[in-house]
Design an enzyme around this catalytic site. Structure first.
Site, PDB file in Angstrom:
ATOM      1  N   ASP A  84     -19.021   6.988  33.502  1.00  0.00           N
ATOM      2  CA  ASP A  84     -19.196   5.914  34.484  1.00  0.00           C
ATOM      3  C   ASP A  84     -18.989   6.474  35.898  1.00  0.00           C
ATOM      4  O   ASP A  84     -18.113   7.328  36.107  1.00  0.00           O
ATOM      5  CB  ASP A  84     -18.141   4.826  34.179  1.00  0.00           C
ATOM      6  CG  ASP A  84     -18.439   3.498  34.856  1.00  0.00           C
ATOM      7  OD1 ASP A  84     -19.604   3.261  35.214  1.00  0.00           O
ATOM      8  OD2 ASP A  84     -17.486   2.693  35.007  1.00  0.00           O
ATOM      9  N   HIS A 183     -16.160  -5.273  41.749  1.00  0.00           N
ATOM     10  CA  HIS A 183     -15.249  -4.601  40.813  1.00  0.00           C
ATOM     11  C   HIS A 183     -13.889  -5.285  40.835  1.00  0.00           C
ATOM     12  O   HIS A 183     -13.302  -5.468  41.898  1.00  0.00           O
ATOM     13  CB  HIS A 183     -15.055  -3.135  41.202  1.00  0.00           C
ATOM     14  CG  HIS A 183     -16.147  -2.233  40.719  1.00  0.00           C
ATOM     15  ND1 HIS A 183     -16.797  -1.338  41.531  1.00  0.00           N
ATOM     16  CD2 HIS A 183     -16.710  -2.085  39.487  1.00  0.00           C
ATOM     17  CE1 HIS A 183     -17.692  -0.673  40.826  1.00  0.00           C
ATOM     18  NE2 HIS A 183     -17.670  -1.110  39.591  1.00  0.00           N
ATOM     19  N   HIS A 211     -22.348  -4.244  36.977  1.00  0.00           N
ATOM     20  CA  HIS A 211     -20.946  -3.802  37.033  1.00  0.00           C
ATOM     21  C   HIS A 211     -20.091  -4.993  37.455  1.00  0.00           C
ATOM     22  O   HIS A 211     -20.587  -6.003  37.953  1.00  0.00           O
ATOM     23  CB  HIS A 211     -20.790  -2.674  38.054  1.00  0.00           C
ATOM     24  CG  HIS A 211     -21.329  -1.366  37.569  1.00  0.00           C
ATOM     25  ND1 HIS A 211     -20.582  -0.214  37.558  1.00  0.00           N
ATOM     26  CD2 HIS A 211     -22.537  -1.024  37.066  1.00  0.00           C
ATOM     27  CE1 HIS A 211     -21.303   0.781  37.072  1.00  0.00           C
ATOM     28  NE2 HIS A 211     -22.498   0.315  36.779  1.00  0.00           N
ATOM     29  N   SER A 214     -15.804  -8.483  35.022  1.00  0.00           N
ATOM     30  CA  SER A 214     -14.521  -9.160  34.775  1.00  0.00           C
ATOM     31  C   SER A 214     -14.377 -10.383  35.662  1.00  0.00           C
ATOM     32  O   SER A 214     -14.606 -10.311  36.871  1.00  0.00           O
ATOM     33  CB  SER A 214     -13.353  -8.208  35.045  1.00  0.00           C
ATOM     34  OG  SER A 214     -13.319  -7.203  34.067  1.00  0.00           O
ATOM     35  N   ASN A 233     -20.801  -3.998  32.517  1.00  0.00           N
ATOM     36  CA  ASN A 233     -19.574  -3.183  32.559  1.00  0.00           C
ATOM     37  C   ASN A 233     -18.338  -4.049  32.711  1.00  0.00           C
ATOM     38  O   ASN A 233     -18.288  -4.916  33.600  1.00  0.00           O
ATOM     39  CB  ASN A 233     -19.621  -2.228  33.758  1.00  0.00           C
ATOM     40  CG  ASN A 233     -20.525  -1.044  33.517  1.00  0.00           C
ATOM     41  OD1 ASN A 233     -21.280  -1.020  32.559  1.00  0.00           O
ATOM     42  ND2 ASN A 233     -20.427  -0.063  34.396  1.00  0.00           N
TER      43      ASN A 233
HETATM   44  P1  13P Z   1     -14.611  -4.874  36.333  1.00  0.00           P
HETATM   45  O1  13P Z   1     -13.303  -4.147  36.443  1.00  0.00           O
HETATM   46  O2  13P Z   1     -14.785  -5.908  37.369  1.00  0.00           O
HETATM   47  O3  13P Z   1     -14.826  -5.402  34.951  1.00  0.00           O
HETATM   48  O4  13P Z   1     -15.771  -3.800  36.593  1.00  0.00           O
HETATM   49  C1  13P Z   1     -15.964  -2.751  35.665  1.00  0.00           C
HETATM   50  C2  13P Z   1     -17.041  -1.836  36.073  1.00  0.00           C
HETATM   51  O5  13P Z   1     -17.998  -2.223  36.708  1.00  0.00           O
HETATM   52  C3  13P Z   1     -16.945  -0.436  35.649  1.00  0.00           C
HETATM   53  O6  13P Z   1     -17.986   0.355  36.137  1.00  0.00           O
END
Ligand code: 13P
Length: 290
Positions: A84, A183, A211, A214, A233
């Protein structure tokens, strides 16, 4: 078993599903993600263990590479092992040599032409190894390892026209986009610019990657799946679950210095959180369009 090639990604794109890319830092997170992949195998959705780049700072590159590749190869479930957010061609080559099934080259911080040049070189190297490549255009706010309550407006959204040019110029297999995603967790729920995402999908012939999933409301996620996103992600949700599992178990572990019960609690919490995410990644397409 190790999942090679882009078929699963393309099948997910065609079905309006998405492959989860879960970030792993250590033995227990690799185990939790692998256990979730095994439990979810019936859903027909392969899982990607995202082992590195940033987690290499904690576990060490060789150690984490071996852990993830070994877990994936030994599992009965199909698992890709993915690098990643790497800005470093030497690191990309090391992971390809080790047997990673895909890599993300992240030139999103570079001027457009330099991002193209870096990505093209990563694609060239990956082709020699039979691996596929994800790249990023636009800038996602937030930190990969710590939730900072970043706001979407501090990033740079992906431009649909540039996205088309970028994919044509690089030959990349999947494109990560910035469309309001962030993120880590945010104070207010992130909202995606679904019109922009639809325009990117229109302009780009390869699967898109979201990405920062979360904390994203499920309806936003399903809106993205209906507009070409075939890989999602997730990191912060797994980190939070891990810490919560450890927190709850700590009082009973302390008297006997029982570290194993603590690590097991973290591992199982990661598995359950990953399974929750997987449950949201196979919506029926008509639901997603509603
Ligand atoms: P989150 O931590 O918001 O889930 O993002 C993860 C991510 O995009 C890893 O590349």
């Amino acid at each position: 078993m190790l999942l090679h090639g882009t078929d699963a990604l393309k099948e997910a794109a065609a079905a309006g599903h998405a492959l989860p890319g879960f970030v792993a830092y250590n033995l227990e997170t690799v185990q939790g993600i692998t256990a979730a992949a095994e439990a979810a195998e019936a859903a027909g959705l392969p899982v990607l263990i995202q082992a590195g780049s940033s987690p290499f700072k904690h576990a060490g590159r060789e150690t984490l590479m071996r852990l993830a590749l070994d877990a994936a190869a030994r599992s009965a479930a199909p698992l890709g092992v993915h690098l990643d957010h790497s800005r470093d061609l030497d690191e990309i080559t090391a992971c390809l040599d080790a047997g990673y099934t895909s890599v993300m080259v992240d030139g999103s911080h570079l001027p457009f032409a330099e991002n193209i040049a870096l990505t093209k070189e990563a694609v060239r190297r990956a082709r020699d190894h039979g691996a596929w490549v994800e790249a990023e255009l636009g800038a996602l706010p937030g930190d990969e390892d710590v939730s900072t309550d970043a706001v979407a407006s501090s990033g740079a959204m992906t431009d649909p026209v540039q996205a088309g040019e970028f994919v044509a110029a690089t030959g990349v297999d999947a494109l990560a986009v910035a469309v309001g995603n962030v993120h880590g967790f945010t104070k207010d729920s992130a909202r995606l610019d679904l019109d922009r995402l639809a325009a990117i999908h229109e302009a780009v012939p390869v699967p898109l990657v979201l990405h920062g999933a979360s904390g994203l409301p499920v309806e936003e996620l399903h809106g993205a799946l209906a507009r070409g996103v075939a890989k999602v992600n997730v990191n912060a949700e797994l980190r939070r679950a891990y810490l919560e599992g450890v927190r709850v178990t700590l009082p009973s572990a302390l008297p006997g210095s029982d570290v194993v019960s603590l690590w097991a609690a973290g591992r199982d919490a990661v598995r359950d959180a990953a399974l929750d995410v997987i449950g949201h990644l196979t919506p029926r397409v008509e639901e997603a369009n509603a």
